[in-house]
Design an enzyme around this catalytic site. Structure first.
Site, PDB file in Angstrom:
ATOM      1  N   SER A   1       0.322  -1.064  -0.450  1.00 29.29           N
ATOM      2  CA  SER A   1       0.111   0.302  -0.001  1.00 29.29           C
ATOM      3  C   SER A   1       0.866   0.917   0.282  1.00 29.29           C
ATOM      4  O   SER A   1       2.090   1.183   1.024  1.00 29.29           O
ATOM      5  CB  SER A   1      -0.657   0.140   1.331  1.00 29.29           C
ATOM      6  OG  SER A   1      -2.130   1.320   1.581  1.00 29.29           O
TER       7      SER A   1
ATOM      8  N   TYR B   1      -2.026  -0.699  10.008  1.00 24.47           N
ATOM      9  CA  TYR B   1      -2.545  -0.852   8.347  1.00 24.47           C
ATOM     10  C   TYR B   1      -0.916  -0.150   7.847  1.00 24.47           C
ATOM     11  O   TYR B   1      -0.495  -1.127   7.261  1.00 24.47           O
ATOM     12  CB  TYR B   1      -3.574   0.243   7.773  1.00 24.47           C
ATOM     13  CG  TYR B   1      -3.566  -0.693   6.344  1.00 24.47           C
ATOM     14  CD1 TYR B   1      -3.949  -1.352   6.293  1.00 24.47           C
ATOM     15  CD2 TYR B   1      -2.869   0.828   5.608  1.00 24.47           C
ATOM     16  CE1 TYR B   1      -4.347  -2.421   5.065  1.00 24.47           C
ATOM     17  CE2 TYR B   1      -3.797   0.127   4.249  1.00 24.47           C
ATOM     18  CZ  TYR B   1      -3.494  -0.991   3.949  1.00 24.47           C
ATOM     19  OH  TYR B   1      -4.109  -1.170   2.279  1.00 24.47           O
TER      20      TYR B   1
HETATM   21  P1  NDP Z   1     -11.632  -5.710  -0.640  1.00 22.23           P
HETATM   22  O1  NDP Z   1     -11.839  -5.747   0.863  1.00 22.23           O
HETATM   23  O2  NDP Z   1     -12.087  -5.304  -1.917  1.00 22.23           O
HETATM   24  O3  NDP Z   1     -11.005  -7.174  -1.166  1.00 22.23           O
HETATM   25  C1  NDP Z   1      -9.921  -8.335  -0.349  1.00 22.23           C
HETATM   26  C2  NDP Z   1     -10.031  -9.089  -0.672  1.00 22.23           C
HETATM   27  O4  NDP Z   1      -9.185 -10.213   0.005  1.00 22.23           O
HETATM   28  C3  NDP Z   1     -11.302 -10.224  -0.573  1.00 22.23           C
HETATM   29  O5  NDP Z   1     -11.291 -11.409  -2.240  1.00 22.23           O
HETATM   30  C4  NDP Z   1     -11.829 -11.273   0.603  1.00 22.23           C
HETATM   31  O6  NDP Z   1     -12.044 -12.690   0.857  1.00 22.23           O
HETATM   32  C5  NDP Z   1     -10.159 -11.840   0.818  1.00 22.23           C
HETATM   33  N1  NDP Z   1      -9.606 -11.841   2.097  1.00 22.23           N
HETATM   34  C6  NDP Z   1     -10.038 -10.158   3.100  1.00 22.23           C
HETATM   35  N2  NDP Z   1      -9.567 -11.014   4.303  1.00 22.23           N
HETATM   36  C7  NDP Z   1      -8.781 -12.865   4.264  1.00 22.23           C
HETATM   37  C8  NDP Z   1      -8.828 -13.784   4.692  1.00 22.23           C
HETATM   38  N3  NDP Z   1      -8.651 -13.342   5.624  1.00 22.23           N
HETATM   39  N4  NDP Z   1      -8.908 -14.674   4.395  1.00 22.23           N
HETATM   40  C9  NDP Z   1      -8.364 -15.281   2.693  1.00 22.23           C
HETATM   41  N5  NDP Z   1      -8.651 -14.308   1.964  1.00 22.23           N
HETATM   42  C10 NDP Z   1      -9.067 -12.781   2.724  1.00 22.23           C
HETATM   43  O7  NDP Z   1      -9.658  -5.399  -1.053  1.00 22.23           O
HETATM   44  P2  NDP Z   1      -8.703  -4.135  -1.261  1.00 22.23           P
HETATM   45  O8  NDP Z   1      -8.784  -5.303  -2.844  1.00 22.23           O
HETATM   46  O9  NDP Z   1      -9.713  -2.635  -1.940  1.00 22.23           O
HETATM   47  O10 NDP Z   1      -7.517  -4.598  -1.214  1.00 22.23           O
HETATM   48  C11 NDP Z   1      -6.771  -5.393  -2.207  1.00 22.23           C
HETATM   49  C12 NDP Z   1      -5.088  -5.538  -1.503  1.00 22.23           C
HETATM   50  O11 NDP Z   1      -5.117  -4.149  -2.233  1.00 22.23           O
HETATM   51  C13 NDP Z   1      -4.867  -5.457  -0.115  1.00 22.23           C
HETATM   52  O12 NDP Z   1      -3.537  -5.471   0.439  1.00 22.23           O
HETATM   53  C14 NDP Z   1      -5.202  -4.190   0.633  1.00 22.23           C
HETATM   54  O13 NDP Z   1      -4.596  -3.361   1.153  1.00 22.23           O
HETATM   55  C15 NDP Z   1      -4.363  -3.193  -0.631  1.00 22.23           C
HETATM   56  N6  NDP Z   1      -4.326  -1.754  -0.917  1.00 22.23           N
HETATM   57  C16 NDP Z   1      -6.512  -1.779  -1.396  1.00 22.23           C
HETATM   58  C17 NDP Z   1      -5.614  -0.259  -2.026  1.00 22.23           C
HETATM   59  C18 NDP Z   1      -7.480   0.661  -2.198  1.00 22.23           C
HETATM   60  O14 NDP Z   1      -7.748   1.202  -2.017  1.00 22.23           O
HETATM   61  N7  NDP Z   1      -8.539  -0.438  -2.220  1.00 22.23           N
HETATM   62  C19 NDP Z   1      -5.154   1.007  -1.378  1.00 22.23           C
HETATM   63  C20 NDP Z   1      -3.366   0.724  -1.101  1.00 22.23           C
HETATM   64  C21 NDP Z   1      -3.486  -0.861  -0.752  1.00 22.23           C
HETATM   65  P3  NDP Z   1     -13.808 -12.348   0.911  1.00 22.23           P
HETATM   66  O15 NDP Z   1     -14.545 -12.050  -0.093  1.00 22.23           O
HETATM   67  O16 NDP Z   1     -13.781 -13.897   1.293  1.00 22.23           O
HETATM   68  O17 NDP Z   1     -13.863 -11.796   1.787  1.00 22.23           O
END
Ligand code: NDP
Length: 248
Positions: free
Chosen positions: A143, A157
């Site tokens: 991030s 975070y």
């Molecule tokens: P979302 O919350 O939209 O999606 C998260 C995904 O991770 C889902 O598929 C979820 O699965 C899965 N997940 C969460 N917890 C677990 C777990 N315990 N075990 C397995 N899978 C899990 O997040 P984003 O798409 O926004 O973020 C994706 C990445 O990008 C992350 O690493 C985030 O930190 C990073 N990021 C995002 C930003 C943003 O602005 N969106 C900015 C900077 C970084 P399920 O559907 O089953 O819950």
């Protein structure tokens, strides 16, 4: 670049049911890779993504595995290897966030962020390494908050994503001689369930970018696909921003 530059490659994406992870699954798949992805809770989203990509002729497998549990993270790697016949690309995407003042930060949330954001990246990678050969790719989704925190409440975070950035550098050294690259993609604000374009903090975050707007999941996925491919072989140990100029 060829639209099928990942043909014959086998990829695992953690947290691929929604958001950025789902778009990475789509993009790697449309660029020719066979893809396995994990999810924790949203089975219906995972099933819909598998149906969508299978209908397009792709090989795609969904694996239910809680990234917070080391044994499940490790077992998901072995399931992916068994399903795809090997592994060439690992994308450590699964992560969670929680915002709170540091003196009120709940202990269980601290443990959850560390277990998923750091622990899953470690255990998934640690388990995958023995399956990876020359030319393999490890791509972490960090991030921009590892480098810039635009407001209060994000220290934990940010700390977890700083750990991912540091792990990336060390791992690039560990695996360089084997011809495996390791990189960390650092998104800025991207419109997902975790950080919606219309959310409470959206307007202030938009003002930190140079373009005054959120990015799209496709902005991250297209770059990940490039890093996963054959033309990125001299890029390693890098923290690479896809952030609309968030740190300028
Ligand atoms: P979302 O919350 O939209 O999606 C998260 C995904 O991770 C889902 O598929 C979820 O699965 C899965 N997940 C969460 N917890 C677990 C777990 N315990 N075990 C397995 N899978 C899990 O997040 P984003 O798409 O926004 O973020 C994706 C990445 O990008 C992350 O690493 C985030 O930190 C990073 N990021 C995002 C930003 C943003 O602005 N969106 C900015 C900077 C970084 P399920 O559907 O089953 O819950």
């Amino acid at each position: 670049m060829s639209t099928a530059h990942l043909t014959g490659r086998r990829a695992l994406v953690t947290g691929g049911s929604r958001g950025i992870g789902a778009e990475i699954v789509r993009r790697l798949s449309s660029d020719g890779a066979a893809v396995a992805f994990t999810y924790s809770a949203s089975a219906s989203n995972a099933d819909a993504l598998v149906a969508e990509l299978t209908a397009a002729g792709a090989t795609v497998v969904a694996i239910q595995a809680d990234a917070a549990v080391p044994a499940q993270a490790a077992d998901a790697v072995e399931q992916a290897v068994a399903a795809l016949g090997g592994l060439d690309i690992v994308v450590n995407n699964a992560a969670v966030g929680h915002m709170a003042p540091i003196d009120e930060f709940p202990g269980d949330e601290f443990d959850r962020l560390v277990a998923i954001n750091i622990g899953s990246t470690y255990w998934t990678t640690r388990t995958a390494i023995k399956h990876l050969g020359e030319g393999a790719r490890i791509i972490n989704i960090g991030s921009i908050n590892a480098d810039r925190i635009p407001g209060a409440g994000l220290s934990v975070y940010g700390m977890t994503k700083g750990a991912v950035a540091s792990f990336t550098r060390g791992l690039a050294r560990d695996l360089g001689a084997r011809g495996i690259t390791v990189n960390n993609v650092q998104p800025g604000p991207i419109d997902t369930d975790a950080n919606p374009d219309e959310g409470d903090f959206a307007e202030s975050l938009k003002q930190v970018t140079t373009q005054g707007r959120y990015g799209h999941t496709t902005d991250v996925a297209s770059f990940v696909s490039f890093l996963a491919g054959p033309e990125s072989g001299y890029i390693t140990g890098a923290n690479l921003n896809v952030d609309g100029g968030f740190t300028v």
